[in-house]
Design an enzyme around this catalytic site. Structure first.
Site, PDB file in Angstrom:
ATOM      1  N   ASP A 102       0.839  -1.206   0.000  1.00  0.00           N
ATOM      2  CA  ASP A 102       0.000   0.000   0.000  1.00  0.00           C
ATOM      3  C   ASP A 102       0.872   1.254   0.000  1.00  0.00           C
ATOM      4  O   ASP A 102       2.004   1.230   0.477  1.00  0.00           O
ATOM      5  CB  ASP A 102      -0.864   0.060   1.263  1.00  0.00           C
ATOM      6  CG  ASP A 102      -1.779  -1.125   1.393  1.00  0.00           C
ATOM      7  OD1 ASP A 102      -2.151  -1.700   0.363  1.00  0.00           O
ATOM      8  OD2 ASP A 102      -2.099  -1.464   2.540  1.00  0.00           O
TER       9      ASP A 102
HETATM   10  N1  URA Z   1      -1.202  -5.983   3.850  1.00  0.00           N
HETATM   11  C1  URA Z   1      -1.645  -4.716   3.899  1.00  0.00           C
HETATM   12  O1  URA Z   1      -2.658  -4.440   4.521  1.00  0.00           O
HETATM   13  N2  URA Z   1      -0.948  -3.788   3.235  1.00  0.00           N
HETATM   14  C2  URA Z   1       0.159  -4.033   2.547  1.00  0.00           C
HETATM   15  O2  URA Z   1       0.757  -3.133   1.960  1.00  0.00           O
HETATM   16  C3  URA Z   1       0.616  -5.352   2.513  1.00  0.00           C
HETATM   17  C4  URA Z   1      -0.083  -6.313   3.175  1.00  0.00           C
END
Ligand code: URA
Length: 239
Positions: A102
């Site tokens: 993310d």
């Molecule tokens: N899980 C999440 O919530 N975000 C990420 O970036 C990776 C795994």
């Protein structure tokens, strides 16, 4: 194995759509035979030609990036935000991220121009272990931690069992640092799992991917994977 039109497009011969037209019109040969169907997949050992000119594959490259927060796991962003490939401006090859982290998640991200390798690692059945460290709101009880270990119900189904560890707690601030090891790679999975048990994520970092760690890197730094590491990842995802 990669789709023929993708190989042609990647080699810079044409856009994906134009590559499809070239195939349909009979301009493309694989190992000396004209191929007109679009579904055909080729491996790196297949000889691909467009109008008799060999398609030179880019040399495959593999990188490990310590992605900082505030960067998009993509090769372009229509809003002009920083993207992960901005850290590789000196690299000629057209690399892209293997999966995603993310915008607000930091940590270990692989990038490559080897589509076959990327697909192999991202395939849901190739359960590569990923270790995340999350700072969460509140202090999760043992029962809550156990529910993560058993699997929690999310809108896209129950999660596979996770391994968990409470690394530290801050009673005054009512926060905790927890380690979560999962195999799956669903969208925003860790955030959603922790939200589901009532402890939303404040900060999230991916610390490990299989046997790979961030050791020796600062946020924004990258290194090339060794040939041995690439081989090990292939073996790991096939086992
Ligand atoms: N899980 C999440 O919530 N975000 C990420 O970036 C990776 C795994």
């Amino acid at each position: 194995m990669e789709r023929l039109q993708k190989v042609i497009a990647h080699a810079g011969f044409a856009s994906r759509r134009k590559a499809e037209e070239l195939i349909k019109e009979g301009h493309v040969r694989v190992n000396g035979k004209t191929v007109k169907e679009l579904g055909v997949k080729v491996s790196s050992s297949d000889r691909v030609e467009v109008n008799g000119i060999p398609v030179e594959r880019e040399e495959p490259v593999y990188f490990l990036l310590y992605k900082p927060r505030g960067v998009i796991s993509s090769v372009t962003d229509d809003k002009g935000r920083k993207v992960v490939t901005d850290f590789f401006q000196q690299i000629e090859q057209r690399i892209y991220p293997v999966g995603r982290l993310d915008f607000d998640t930091s940590g270990l991200l692989l990038l490559t121009n080897d589509g076959e390798f990327a697909n192999l690692l991202m395939h849901p059945k190739n359960e590569i272990e990923k270790v995340y460290v999350a700072k969460v709101k509140g202090i999760p009880s043992r029962e809550k931690m156990r529910s993560l270990e058993k699997g929690v119900r999310l809108e896209d189904g129950k999660t596979a069992p996770a391994k968990t560890k409470v690394l530290s707690i801050d009673k005054k601030k009512q926060t905790a640092i927890i380690e979560l090891t999962i195999h799956e790679g669903r969208n925003r999975q860790v955030r959603r799992m922790l939200e589901a048990i009532g402890h939303p994520v404040i900060k999230l970092k991916r610390e490990r991917y299989g046997f790979l760690t961030l050791q020796g890197l600062k946020a924004g730094e990258a290194r090339e994977l060794t040939a041995h590491e690439v081989k090990q990842l292939r073996t790991l995802s096939k086992s």
